[in-house]
Design a protein around this motif. Structure first.
Motif, mmCIF file in Angstrom:
data_model
loop_
_atom_site.group_PDB
_atom_site.id
_atom_site.type_symbol
_atom_site.label_atom_id
_atom_site.label_comp_id
_atom_site.label_asym_id
_atom_site.label_seq_id
_atom_site.Cartn_x
_atom_site.Cartn_y
_atom_site.Cartn_z
ATOM 1 N N GLU A 34 0.837 -1.110 -0.286
ATOM 2 C CA GLU A 34 -0.447 0.073 -0.254
ATOM 3 C C GLU A 34 1.176 1.305 0.092
ATOM 4 O O GLU A 34 0.601 2.518 -0.718
ATOM 5 N N ARG A 35 2.126 1.324 0.574
ATOM 6 C CA ARG A 35 2.627 2.305 1.020
ATOM 7 C C ARG A 35 3.691 2.280 -0.444
ATOM 8 O O ARG A 35 3.857 3.482 -0.891
ATOM 9 N N ALA A 36 2.917 1.265 -1.727
ATOM 10 C CA ALA A 36 4.190 1.867 -2.750
ATOM 11 C C ALA A 36 3.293 2.609 -3.446
ATOM 12 O O ALA A 36 3.747 3.218 -4.330
ATOM 13 N N ASP A 37 2.004 1.730 -3.652
ATOM 14 C CA ASP A 37 0.908 2.031 -4.419
ATOM 15 C C ASP A 37 0.986 4.481 -3.954
ATOM 16 O O ASP A 37 0.491 4.407 -4.498
ATOM 17 N N GLN A 38 0.954 4.053 -2.932
ATOM 18 C CA GLN A 38 0.945 5.904 -2.280
ATOM 19 C C GLN A 38 2.029 6.451 -2.842
ATOM 20 O O GLN A 38 1.399 7.934 -3.014
ATOM 21 N N THR A 39 2.942 6.340 -2.808
ATOM 22 C CA THR A 39 3.937 7.340 -2.558
ATOM 23 C C THR A 39 4.671 6.895 -4.698
ATOM 24 O O THR A 39 4.604 8.330 -4.995
ATOM 25 N N LEU A 40 4.637 6.167 -5.395
ATOM 26 C CA LEU A 40 3.960 6.313 -6.799
ATOM 27 C C LEU A 40 3.072 6.847 -7.373
ATOM 28 O O LEU A 40 3.165 6.692 -8.673
ATOM 29 N N GLN A 41 1.734 6.675 -6.955
ATOM 30 C CA GLN A 41 0.858 7.355 -7.023
ATOM 31 C C GLN A 41 -0.378 6.596 -8.225
ATOM 32 O O GLN A 41 -1.000 7.067 -9.354
ATOM 33 N N PHE A 42 0.158 4.982 -7.978
ATOM 34 C CA PHE A 42 -0.651 3.745 -8.953
ATOM 35 C C PHE A 42 -0.565 2.912 -8.678
ATOM 36 O O PHE A 42 0.137 3.218 -7.343
ATOM 37 N N SER A 43 -1.464 1.912 -8.703
ATOM 38 C CA SER A 43 -1.095 0.893 -8.020
ATOM 39 C C SER A 43 -0.876 -0.106 -8.599
ATOM 40 O O SER A 43 -0.525 -1.385 -9.837
ATOM 41 N N LEU A 44 0.358 -0.123 -8.195
ATOM 42 C CA LEU A 44 1.852 -0.854 -8.468
ATOM 43 C C LEU A 44 1.053 -2.298 -8.212
ATOM 44 O O LEU A 44 2.044 -3.411 -8.975
ATOM 45 N N SER A 45 0.668 -3.110 -7.328
ATOM 46 C CA SER A 45 0.051 -3.960 -6.767
ATOM 47 C C SER A 45 0.012 -4.339 -7.597
ATOM 48 O O SER A 45 -0.351 -5.830 -7.298
ATOM 49 N N GLU A 46 -1.105 -3.775 -7.738
ATOM 50 C CA GLU A 46 -2.385 -4.903 -9.092
ATOM 51 C C GLU A 46 -1.434 -5.332 -10.135
ATOM 52 O O GLU A 46 -1.743 -6.274 -10.279
ATOM 53 N N VAL A 47 -0.107 -4.133 -10.554
ATOM 54 C CA VAL A 47 0.728 -4.718 -12.249
ATOM 55 C C VAL A 47 1.074 -6.145 -11.413
ATOM 56 O O VAL A 47 1.130 -7.530 -12.490
#
Length: 256
Positions: A34-47
């Motif tokens: 979740e922190r990665a998604d928030q920091t990068l401002q897109f859903s990296l976790s979904e990828v």
């Protein structure tokens, strides 16, 4: 008890669905995603969790994805009280090593490698660079094979010195092909083209390093609390300025 070292992987170890069970079962891992998604401002976790694979394989996604996955595992080890005496990472993995060593925050690491990936893609147009693994040839012999590329105004250089008898070369597509032919003539057992998007760890990446320097100057890098074995020197570093200089040099230098 002996010393404990944490080693973190680089590009090539990614797979769609990595971390799925951890995210479902471990709140600590889920928080890192979740922190990665928030920091990068897109859903990296979904990828990472759903793909598609072609999107995950794009280096600007692969790099933060692997730092995220590795940091999630790192946090679980830390939660169990397992701490390293030394840390290291292969190429991209050095950023997670710096997170583990307390020299860089996780957020700064994913920002750095996201940009690192974008700059690498920009440095050499897709298809113009290449990398190959050469098996069964000594370093000095392979260096001579690579030198033939420069005679044809092409580039082929040692990129990853993985172990005796296994070295990766990198450079222009024609240069790597030519060096591979010469390597076989010199006695290499196999020359295996790698499925990568660019000539990483070669001098062709210097434009990417120059851009990365600007990004790193805006992030916070501190002295490492745990010794870090650097890619560019294979020696232990802890000084913040030396760490930053190594990260810039690492982009266009061989992994030792």
């Amino acid at each position: 008890m002996g010393k404990v070292a944490f080693l973190f992987p680089g590009q090539g170890s990614q797979v769609v669905g990595m971390g799925k069970e951890l995210v479902e079962q471990e709140q600590i891992a889920r928080a890192i995603f979740e922190r990665a998604d928030q920091t990068l401002q897109f859903s990296l976790s979904e990828v990472m969790l759903q793909g598609p694979e072609d999107t995950l394989k794009r280096t600007e996604n692969t790099q933060p994805a692997l730092v995220t996955m590795s940091t999630a595992v790192l946090q679980l080890f830390n939660e169990e009280g397992i701490q390293p005496d030394y840390v290291a990472g292969h190429s991209l993995g050095e950023y997670t090593a710096l997170v583990a060593a307390g020299a860089m925050s996780f957020e700064d690491a994913v920002v750095a490698v996201r940009n690192r990936g974008l700059f690498m893609e920009e440095a050499v147009p897709f298809g113009e660079g290449a990398m190959s693994a050469v098996l069964g040839l000594e370093r000095d012999v392979l260096e001579k094979a690579c030198s033939f590329a420069s005679q044809e105004n092409e580039t082929a250089e040692l990129a990853n010195l993985n172990c005796p008898g296994q070295i990766v070369i990198s450079g222009s597509a024609k240069g790597v092909e030519l060096a591979g032919v010469k390597a076989k003539e010199a006695g290499a057992k196999r020359v295996i083209p790698l499925q990568v998007s660019g000539p990483f760890h070669s001098s062709l990446m210097k434009p990417a390093a120059e851009k990365l320097e600007q990004v790193l100057s805006q992030l916070t890098i501190t002295n490492a609390k745990i010794p870090v074995v650097a890619n560019v020197s294979a020696t232990v570093v802890q000084d913040a300025e030396e760490i930053q200089a190594n990260l810039i040099k690492q982009v266009f230098s061989p992994v030792l």
